[in-house]
Design an enzyme around this catalytic site. Sequence first.
Site, PDB file in Angstrom:
ATOM      1  N   ASP A 107      -0.008  -4.190  -3.830  1.00  0.00           N
ATOM      2  CA  ASP A 107      -1.187  -3.323  -3.860  1.00  0.00           C
ATOM      3  C   ASP A 107      -0.819  -1.864  -3.575  1.00  0.00           C
ATOM      4  O   ASP A 107      -1.357  -1.217  -2.671  1.00  0.00           O
ATOM      5  CB  ASP A 107      -2.239  -3.815  -2.852  1.00  0.00           C
ATOM      6  CG  ASP A 107      -3.638  -3.836  -3.461  1.00  0.00           C
ATOM      7  OD1 ASP A 107      -3.768  -3.683  -4.692  1.00  0.00           O
ATOM      8  OD2 ASP A 107      -4.612  -4.014  -2.699  1.00  0.00           O
TER       9      ASP A 107
ATOM     10  N   HIS B   5      -7.684  -5.550  -0.224  1.00  0.00           N
ATOM     11  CA  HIS B   5      -6.463  -4.831   0.155  1.00  0.00           C
ATOM     12  C   HIS B   5      -5.768  -5.458   1.370  1.00  0.00           C
ATOM     13  O   HIS B   5      -4.546  -5.556   1.412  1.00  0.00           O
ATOM     14  CB  HIS B   5      -6.814  -3.366   0.429  1.00  0.00           C
ATOM     15  CG  HIS B   5      -5.621  -2.460   0.477  1.00  0.00           C
ATOM     16  ND1 HIS B   5      -4.686  -2.399  -0.529  1.00  0.00           N
ATOM     17  CD2 HIS B   5      -5.210  -1.572   1.424  1.00  0.00           C
ATOM     18  CE1 HIS B   5      -3.752  -1.502  -0.215  1.00  0.00           C
ATOM     19  NE2 HIS B   5      -4.048  -0.994   0.967  1.00  0.00           N
TER      20      HIS B   5
ATOM     21  N   SER C 125       0.828  -1.197   0.000  1.00  0.00           N
ATOM     22  CA  SER C 125       0.000   0.000   0.000  1.00  0.00           C
ATOM     23  C   SER C 125       0.870   1.257   0.000  1.00  0.00           C
ATOM     24  O   SER C 125       1.602   1.504  -0.946  1.00  0.00           O
ATOM     25  CB  SER C 125      -0.970  -0.052   1.193  1.00  0.00           C
ATOM     26  OG  SER C 125      -1.972   0.921   1.067  1.00  0.00           O
TER      27      SER C 125
END
Length: 393
Positions: A262, A317, A239
């Site tokens: 991600d 996620h 992330s």
Amino acid sequence: PDPVPLPRLGRGSMGGMQSLALPLGKGPHHVGCADVMVGHTQQGLFLRLFYPCLPRAGAERPLWIPRYEYCGGLADFAHCSRRWCAPLLSVAIGSCRVPVSWNGPFKPCSSGYPLIIFSHGLGAFRTLYSSVCSELASWGFAVAALEHRDHSASVTYFCTVGAGREEWIPYRRVPQGQKEFYFRNKQVHQRAEECVQALRLFKDISSGKSVPNVLHQDFDLSMLKDSIDLTKVAVMGHSFGGVTAVLALVKEPGFRCAVALDAWMFPLENTLYPEVPKPVLFINTEKFQTPESVAKMKRLSSRNSQTKIITILGSVHQSQTDFTFLTGKLISRIFGARGTLDPYKGLDITSRATLAFLQRHLNLEEEFDQWDKLLEGIGDSVVPEAPFCCSNL
């Protein structure tokens, strides 16, 4: 908005004790881990090191949530009342342990282990990616999972000199009236600098410099001296940590490639895309990315044929964090942690694609190329690029 908006908790959603079913690494090595803090100011470093270790009977397993304060940090990040949410989190997940050997005896390696610097996502901290970090360590890597001090961790701390008092650094939201991009861009640059600083730390250790561990643990950093191969270093993250890894390639030529799980591409300024000199493996989940974000990744893949983008179907996620291995309703309700894909299978795909990519770009003499097809998005539950990039014709 934060890239991982967390729903507010209702009082009835705390379904009791949770168990953390983290898998053992599938590689040939036992895995140890130790916490390392260097320096007595906020400019120092804090990380959890996962490494191949010698087996030890009755080895202690470390706590997953290292201290009660981190329950308070998670409560703050999740917009919950710290007063009632932190104790409940502590009861529910405070006793979960990670299946690795705490301060286990380091296994020396004359050829040197390749090194991975790992950067966490927004609101996370050094222990929440223990599944992927220990899996990679079991295949013969030293993995340094940073705990960033840019106010993006749900909470962290450093120890002052002398009295050794702890100074806590809270999570900070975007201040009202400030543009989110500028706030996050400043953070991503600090995070990438911390990745570079971590590489320098290992260079210092390898050169024989004495590096005291502020935490005075039973882990002597000088043991690593001849066992890390500093010509084979990658940077990785999830992330906010994924985009941090991309930026670290710009800042430090010692990083030979990056793996971005991600990645949240928003905080990176457009002018830096042409500056990314090395290949990146983007492993995306199905539910998080947007066409705009994937277009940013494609700016890199269009310039470098070795940069790959794949998506794991049935994943969300949080599938690339340890939260996906918690059983019980509590965490899935707070953190939206489960997709439809079995979490163990998701971890297999993530780690195998990573290993294949690292073999290719760190010139490893292993057999990780058996998973090369994953890098082209070929395999069960993977697709190349992103699902919404695929034509229906």
